[in-house]
Write a protein that holds these residues in place. Structure first.
Motif, mmCIF file in Angstrom:
data_model
loop_
_atom_site.group_PDB
_atom_site.id
_atom_site.type_symbol
_atom_site.label_atom_id
_atom_site.label_comp_id
_atom_site.label_asym_id
_atom_site.label_seq_id
_atom_site.Cartn_x
_atom_site.Cartn_y
_atom_site.Cartn_z
ATOM 1 N N LEU B 51 11.334 -8.752 18.608
ATOM 2 C CA LEU B 51 11.498 -10.015 17.886
ATOM 3 C C LEU B 51 11.392 -11.181 18.849
ATOM 4 O O LEU B 51 11.907 -11.109 19.938
ATOM 5 C CB LEU B 51 12.870 -10.071 17.218
ATOM 6 N N PRO B 52 10.755 -12.233 18.437
ATOM 7 C CA PRO B 52 10.773 -13.430 19.284
ATOM 8 C C PRO B 52 12.217 -13.885 19.484
ATOM 9 O O PRO B 52 13.050 -13.674 18.626
ATOM 10 C CB PRO B 52 9.995 -14.468 18.476
ATOM 11 N N ASN B 53 12.493 -14.533 20.589
ATOM 12 C CA ASN B 53 13.875 -14.951 20.860
ATOM 13 C C ASN B 53 14.436 -15.853 19.776
ATOM 14 O O ASN B 53 15.613 -15.809 19.469
ATOM 15 C CB ASN B 53 13.958 -15.681 22.208
ATOM 16 N N ALA B 54 13.579 -16.678 19.194
ATOM 17 C CA ALA B 54 14.052 -17.609 18.173
ATOM 18 C C ALA B 54 14.635 -16.858 16.988
ATOM 19 O O ALA B 54 15.647 -17.232 16.432
ATOM 20 C CB ALA B 54 12.921 -18.503 17.709
ATOM 21 N N GLU B 55 13.999 -15.779 16.605
ATOM 22 C CA GLU B 55 14.505 -15.012 15.469
ATOM 23 C C GLU B 55 15.841 -14.371 15.804
ATOM 24 O O GLU B 55 16.726 -14.298 14.975
ATOM 25 C CB GLU B 55 13.512 -13.936 15.059
ATOM 26 N N LYS B 56 15.987 -13.902 17.033
ATOM 27 C CA LYS B 56 17.263 -13.290 17.408
ATOM 28 C C LYS B 56 18.364 -14.341 17.368
ATOM 29 O O LYS B 56 19.482 -14.065 16.982
ATOM 30 C CB LYS B 56 17.179 -12.697 18.810
ATOM 31 N N TYR B 57 18.042 -15.536 17.747
ATOM 32 C CA TYR B 57 19.028 -16.608 17.739
ATOM 33 C C TYR B 57 19.470 -16.892 16.312
ATOM 34 O O TYR B 57 20.630 -17.042 16.026
ATOM 35 C CB TYR B 57 18.419 -17.842 18.393
ATOM 36 N N VAL B 58 18.502 -16.949 15.393
ATOM 37 C CA VAL B 58 18.836 -17.213 13.999
ATOM 38 C C VAL B 58 19.702 -16.087 13.464
ATOM 39 O O VAL B 58 20.654 -16.315 12.735
ATOM 40 C CB VAL B 58 17.570 -17.374 13.146
ATOM 41 N N LEU B 59 19.410 -14.859 13.858
ATOM 42 C CA LEU B 59 20.196 -13.743 13.361
ATOM 43 C C LEU B 59 21.645 -13.854 13.819
ATOM 44 O O LEU B 59 22.566 -13.592 13.060
ATOM 45 C CB LEU B 59 19.612 -12.418 13.850
ATOM 46 N N ARG B 60 21.861 -14.263 15.065
ATOM 47 C CA ARG B 60 23.243 -14.382 15.550
ATOM 48 C C ARG B 60 23.966 -15.495 14.806
ATOM 49 O O ARG B 60 25.135 -15.369 14.473
ATOM 50 C CB ARG B 60 23.259 -14.654 17.057
ATOM 51 N N ASP B 61 23.260 -16.612 14.561
ATOM 52 C CA ASP B 61 23.889 -17.710 13.823
ATOM 53 C C ASP B 61 24.203 -17.282 12.401
ATOM 54 O O ASP B 61 25.237 -17.664 11.850
ATOM 55 C CB ASP B 61 22.955 -18.931 13.794
ATOM 56 N N LEU B 62 23.307 -16.508 11.797
ATOM 57 C CA LEU B 62 23.545 -16.023 10.442
ATOM 58 C C LEU B 62 24.798 -15.162 10.430
ATOM 59 O O LEU B 62 25.670 -15.314 9.572
ATOM 60 C CB LEU B 62 22.335 -15.228 9.955
ATOM 61 N N GLU B 63 24.904 -14.272 11.389
ATOM 62 C CA GLU B 63 26.080 -13.398 11.477
ATOM 63 C C GLU B 63 27.345 -14.231 11.613
ATOM 64 O O GLU B 63 28.340 -14.002 10.934
ATOM 65 C CB GLU B 63 25.918 -12.470 12.692
ATOM 66 N N LYS B 64 27.298 -15.224 12.459
ATOM 67 C CA LYS B 64 28.474 -16.082 12.700
ATOM 68 C C LYS B 64 28.853 -16.818 11.424
ATOM 69 O O LYS B 64 30.021 -16.912 11.070
ATOM 70 C CB LYS B 64 28.127 -17.055 13.831
ATOM 71 N N ASN B 65 27.851 -17.334 10.729
ATOM 72 C CA ASN B 65 28.123 -18.092 9.506
ATOM 73 C C ASN B 65 28.681 -17.204 8.402
ATOM 74 O O ASN B 65 29.562 -17.621 7.647
ATOM 75 C CB ASN B 65 26.860 -18.796 9.026
ATOM 76 N N ILE B 66 28.145 -16.009 8.288
ATOM 77 C CA ILE B 66 28.646 -15.109 7.249
ATOM 78 C C ILE B 66 30.105 -14.752 7.526
ATOM 79 O O ILE B 66 30.943 -14.750 6.626
ATOM 80 C CB ILE B 66 27.759 -13.857 7.134
ATOM 81 N N GLU B 67 30.417 -14.476 8.771
ATOM 82 C CA GLU B 67 31.819 -14.188 9.128
ATOM 83 C C GLU B 67 32.708 -15.377 8.782
ATOM 84 O O GLU B 67 33.820 -15.211 8.272
ATOM 85 C CB GLU B 67 31.922 -13.903 10.629
ATOM 86 N N ARG B 68 32.211 -16.554 9.064
ATOM 87 C CA ARG B 68 33.022 -17.753 8.795
ATOM 88 C C ARG B 68 33.266 -17.914 7.293
ATOM 89 O O ARG B 68 34.389 -18.164 6.860
ATOM 90 C CB ARG B 68 32.309 -18.978 9.372
ATOM 91 N N VAL B 69 32.211 -17.765 6.518
ATOM 92 C CA VAL B 69 32.352 -17.933 5.073
ATOM 93 C C VAL B 69 33.299 -16.868 4.507
ATOM 94 O O VAL B 69 34.153 -17.167 3.669
ATOM 95 C CB VAL B 69 30.968 -17.879 4.384
ATOM 96 N N VAL B 70 33.153 -15.658 4.961
ATOM 97 C CA VAL B 70 34.046 -14.587 4.496
ATOM 98 C C VAL B 70 35.495 -14.916 4.857
ATOM 99 O O VAL B 70 36.418 -14.632 4.088
ATOM 100 C CB VAL B 70 33.612 -13.225 5.086
ATOM 101 N N SER B 71 35.701 -15.546 5.998
ATOM 102 C CA SER B 71 37.068 -15.885 6.422
ATOM 103 C C SER B 71 37.718 -16.893 5.480
ATOM 104 O O SER B 71 38.940 -16.977 5.391
ATOM 105 C CB SER B 71 37.069 -16.425 7.861
ATOM 106 N N PHE B 72 36.901 -17.653 4.744
ATOM 107 C CA PHE B 72 37.469 -18.624 3.797
ATOM 108 C C PHE B 72 38.237 -17.921 2.679
ATOM 109 O O PHE B 72 39.086 -18.526 2.022
ATOM 110 C CB PHE B 72 36.375 -19.510 3.181
ATOM 111 N N LEU B 73 37.916 -16.645 2.443
ATOM 112 C CA LEU B 73 38.649 -15.895 1.420
ATOM 113 C C LEU B 73 40.121 -15.753 1.776
ATOM 114 O O LEU B 73 40.961 -15.544 0.907
ATOM 115 C CB LEU B 73 38.038 -14.499 1.253
ATOM 116 N N LYS B 74 40.422 -15.869 3.071
ATOM 117 C CA LYS B 74 41.812 -15.705 3.509
ATOM 118 C C LYS B 74 42.614 -16.995 3.358
ATOM 119 O O LYS B 74 43.834 -16.991 3.515
ATOM 120 C CB LYS B 74 41.857 -15.294 4.984
ATOM 121 N N LEU B 75 41.946 -18.110 3.094
ATOM 122 C CA LEU B 75 42.694 -19.359 2.939
ATOM 123 C C LEU B 75 43.546 -19.259 1.672
ATOM 124 O O LEU B 75 43.028 -19.000 0.586
ATOM 125 C CB LEU B 75 41.736 -20.552 2.848
ATOM 126 N N PRO B 76 44.856 -19.487 1.794
ATOM 127 C CA PRO B 76 45.725 -19.297 0.628
ATOM 128 C C PRO B 76 45.674 -20.494 -0.317
ATOM 129 O O PRO B 76 45.129 -21.548 0.032
ATOM 130 C CB PRO B 76 47.118 -19.185 1.263
#
Lengths: 133, 167
Positions: B51-76
């Protein structure tokens, strides 16, 4: 004795949680100003800025049941006049427990601040204090 | 978040989410078994796909964002001490679906008004904000009218975001 009227040059202070902090750009997201019940702020009233900051840091200090994201990252300030220039409605809304509690609404009748106004507010505020990790 | 290597003995019932152009980017799977996790992804054959480096970068950001959004479920309830409700699974799922569809990953923030904001900012101050609700998406740019989109219309949303970021 604090006046019921908040003058244009009076400063208001907003708690900024980590989850509203854009670490990459060192900015506050407009999300910090979008709340269905309007935005809660503390007016400076008869205090100094240092007293306001100390009070907010104490009230919003890290507690065991509060996750990192919800804890205090910074304290933002803006004058009532700057809010009114953006057509936001600022008023004193003290509560039993919070003598200095005030509110920013979108207008006199609409509590939730619109995205455009929230964006403008986020770009107008100044950081009075920042909590470093 | 789990990262399962694929081999012949791996058997997990999933729904498929493609990321980017099929055939050249990893395929993401989301478990439909809520007992396993809210979701996980599998990078298919990553070691044999260059994969070109740019795509790998986007994948890591996607992973980070998904984790962040999922963490919003824990907000009481009342997480903002001003009457905010908990985030619904529907809104979280919708936001994740949108994130999957994007070529450029945003910064992600929760509001106290049952919405999630996806932001893009440029050094010159240019800004694009996407406010995701359960039943609509508001697109905001300073000095422009808010544009309201159907949240399922990821094509139109991607077009707006690509135009902003490609300039």
């Amino acid at each position: 004795m604090i006046s019921d009227i908040i003058s244009n040059d009076e400063r208001l202070y907003r708690v900024i949680r980590f989850l509203w902090w854009n670490a990459k750009r060192r900015e506050v997201s407009p999300a910090a100003f979008i709340e269905k019940n309007g935005v809660s702020v503390d007016r400076i009233g008869d205090r100094t800025e240092d007293e306001v900051i100390a009070n907010l840091k104490f009230r919003f200090r890290k507690k065991p049941h509060i996750s990192f994201d919800m804890s205090l990252k910074a304290i933002a300030s803006i004058t009532a006049g700057e809010c009114r220039e953006l057509d936001a409605h600022v008023f004193y809304s003290r509560t039993k427990r919070q003598l200095y509690h005030s509110s920013i609404w979108d207008s006199e009748t609409v509590k939730e601040i619109s995205y455009p106004k929230a964006f403008s507010l986020s770009r107008k505020i100044h950081l009075a204090a920042e909590v470093l990790p | 978040m789990e990262n399962y290597p694929i081999n012949n003995s791996t058997s997990i019932e999933c729904e498929v989410k493609d990321c980017g152009d099929s055939g050249s980017s990893p395929t993401y799977f989301r478990s439909i078994n809520p007992d396993i996790a809210h979701f996980f992804y599998i990078q298919w054959d990553i070691n044999s796909t260059i994969l070109p480096n740019a795509e790998k970068y986007v994948l890591r950001d996607l992973e980070k964002n998904i984790e962040r959004v999922v963490s919003f479920l824990k907000l009481p309830t009342n997480w903002n001490e001003n009457g905010a409700e908990r985030f619904s699974n529907k809104l979280i799922d919708l936001t994740i679906d949108i994130l999957y569809s994007l070529s450029y990953q945003p910064e992600v923030f929760p509001t106290g008004s049952d919405s999630i904001i996806l932001e893009y900012s440029k050094p010159d101050g240019e800004y694009l904000g996407i406010e995701v609700f359960e039943n609509k998406v508001n697109v905001f740019r300073p000095s422009a009218e808010i544009k309201i989109l159907d949240p399922q219309d990821t094509h139109e949303l991607s077009k707006i975001i690509n135009e902003f970021n490609d300039k």
